[in-house]
Structure formats: structure tokens, C-alpha cells
Motif scaffolding. Structure first.
Motif, PDB file in Angstrom:
ATOM      1  N   TRP A  16      74.726  -1.758  59.254  1.00 16.60           N
ATOM      2  CA  TRP A  16      73.418  -2.210  58.789  1.00 16.60           C
ATOM      3  C   TRP A  16      73.573  -3.259  57.697  1.00 16.60           C
ATOM      4  CZ3 TRP A  16      69.359  -0.911  61.582  1.00 16.60           C
ATOM      5  CH2 TRP A  16      69.396   0.255  62.331  1.00 16.60           C
ATOM      6  N   ARG A  17      72.708  -4.272  57.724  1.00 14.80           N
ATOM      7  CA  ARG A  17      72.663  -5.309  56.690  1.00 14.80           C
ATOM      8  C   ARG A  17      71.234  -5.415  56.196  1.00 14.80           C
ATOM      9  NH1 ARG A  17      75.822 -10.595  58.059  1.00 14.80           N
ATOM     10  NH2 ARG A  17      75.356 -10.772  55.857  1.00 14.80           N
ATOM     11  N   THR A  18      71.073  -5.456  54.889  1.00 14.62           N
ATOM     12  CA  THR A  18      69.749  -5.566  54.288  1.00 14.62           C
ATOM     13  C   THR A  18      69.326  -7.029  54.247  1.00 14.62           C
ATOM     14  OG1 THR A  18      70.187  -3.634  52.935  1.00 14.62           O
ATOM     15  CG2 THR A  18      68.381  -5.043  52.235  1.00 14.62           C
ATOM     16  N   SER A  19      68.072  -7.279  54.511  1.00 17.95           N
ATOM     17  CA  SER A  19      67.532  -8.635  54.504  1.00 17.95           C
ATOM     18  C   SER A  19      67.737  -9.306  53.147  1.00 17.95           C
ATOM     19  CB  SER A  19      66.038  -8.591  54.819  1.00 17.95           C
ATOM     20  OG  SER A  19      65.453  -9.845  54.577  1.00 17.95           O
ATOM     21  N   SER A  20      68.089 -10.579  53.180  1.00 14.72           N
ATOM     22  CA  SER A  20      68.244 -11.338  51.933  1.00 14.72           C
ATOM     23  C   SER A  20      66.883 -11.678  51.326  1.00 14.72           C
ATOM     24  CB  SER A  20      69.040 -12.616  52.183  1.00 14.72           C
ATOM     25  OG  SER A  20      68.368 -13.442  53.117  1.00 14.72           O
ATOM     26  N   SER A  22      64.628  -9.525  50.569  1.00 14.31           N
ATOM     27  CA  SER A  22      64.089  -8.369  49.857  1.00 14.31           C
ATOM     28  C   SER A  22      63.976  -8.589  48.357  1.00 14.31           C
ATOM     29  CB  SER A  22      64.945  -7.135  50.118  1.00 14.31           C
ATOM     30  OG  SER A  22      66.196  -7.255  49.473  1.00 14.31           O
ATOM     31  N   GLY A  26      63.318  -3.245  47.426  1.00 13.21           N
ATOM     32  CA  GLY A  26      63.317  -2.063  48.273  1.00 13.21           C
ATOM     33  C   GLY A  26      62.297  -2.089  49.393  1.00 13.21           C
ATOM     34  N   CYS A  28      61.992  -3.931  52.353  1.00 20.66           N
ATOM     35  CA  CYS A  28      62.532  -4.891  53.292  1.00 20.66           C
ATOM     36  C   CYS A  28      63.077  -4.182  54.531  1.00 20.66           C
ATOM     37  CB  CYS A  28      63.619  -5.729  52.642  1.00 20.66           C
ATOM     38  SG  CYS A  28      65.003  -4.769  52.043  1.00 20.66           S
ATOM     39  N   GLU A  30      66.373  -3.634  57.385  1.00 16.90           N
ATOM     40  CA  GLU A  30      67.804  -3.691  57.641  1.00 16.90           C
ATOM     41  C   GLU A  30      67.972  -3.953  59.122  1.00 16.90           C
ATOM     42  OE1 GLU A  30      70.018  -0.782  54.575  1.00 16.90           O
ATOM     43  OE2 GLU A  30      68.951   0.222  56.198  1.00 16.90           O
ATOM     44  N   ASP A  43      63.301   0.136  58.491  1.00 17.84           N
ATOM     45  CA  ASP A  43      62.756   0.008  57.144  1.00 17.84           C
ATOM     46  C   ASP A  43      63.767   0.619  56.171  1.00 17.84           C
ATOM     47  OD1 ASP A  43      61.335   0.370  54.724  1.00 17.84           O
ATOM     48  OD2 ASP A  43      59.460   0.714  55.781  1.00 17.84           O
ATOM     49  N   THR A  44      64.065  -0.068  55.091  1.00 22.90           N
ATOM     50  CA  THR A  44      65.059   0.442  54.142  1.00 22.90           C
ATOM     51  C   THR A  44      64.633   1.745  53.482  1.00 22.90           C
ATOM     52  OG1 THR A  44      64.144  -0.923  52.371  1.00 22.90           O
ATOM     53  CG2 THR A  44      66.006  -1.829  53.588  1.00 22.90           C
ATOM     54  N   ARG A  47      65.978   5.046  55.673  1.00 27.29           N
ATOM     55  CA  ARG A  47      67.353   5.004  56.175  1.00 27.29           C
ATOM     56  C   ARG A  47      67.768   6.326  56.811  1.00 27.29           C
ATOM     57  NH1 ARG A  47      69.965   1.897  51.084  1.00 27.29           N
ATOM     58  NH2 ARG A  47      69.152  -0.135  51.651  1.00 27.29           N
TER      59      ARG A  47
END
Length: 68
Positions: A16-20, A22, A26, A28, A30, A43-44, A47
Motif C-alpha cells: 500500500w502507498r498513501t496518496s501524496s 494527503s 489522514g 486520503c 491508499e 481509505d486510510t 486500514r
């Protein structure tokens, strides 16, 4: 688009990668780019427990291109 499923039913090797976008707030998404047929998005805040939307690679690429 593909169906929605629970994160717990996805393979463990998902990266998983979190959106830049965000900004560390919190609120944002993934996404995981390492699956062969789709891009799972979640949705972060949920998780591992919330729903996951699986989007075909072609649709995900078009979505990202529309942001630029």
C-alpha cells in the motif's frame, strides 16, 4: 470497475502507498500498484477493515492523467 471487497480478503503481499495529496491530514486514499490486474484503493482511516475498491489498471492510469 471491479467489485468492492474487504481489505482482509486481499493477498498479504500488497504494498500500500498513501496518496501524496494527503498532506498528512489522514483524509486520503491508499493504493497498491503491485497487483497484476487491478489497483486496489482504500481509505486510510479503515486500514485492513474497510472496503477496498479494485480499479482496472487502464482506468487508474486515466484517472491519474486527469489530475495533472
Amino acid at each position: 470497475m471491479k467489485h468492492t471487497q474487504r481489505a482482509a480478503s486481499l493477498p498479504l503481499e500488497i504494498e500500500w502507498r498513501t496518496s501524496s495529496y494527503s498532506g498528512g491530514q489522514g483524509n486520503c486514499l491508499e493504493a497498491a500498484m503491485n497487483l497484476p490486474h487491478s489497483v486496489p484503493v482504500r481509505d486510510t482511516k479503515h486500514r485492513g477493515a474497510g472496503p477496498v475498491l479494485r480499479i482496472p489498471h487502464r482506468s487508474w492510469t486515466a484517472f491519474l492523467a486527469s489530475l495533472g
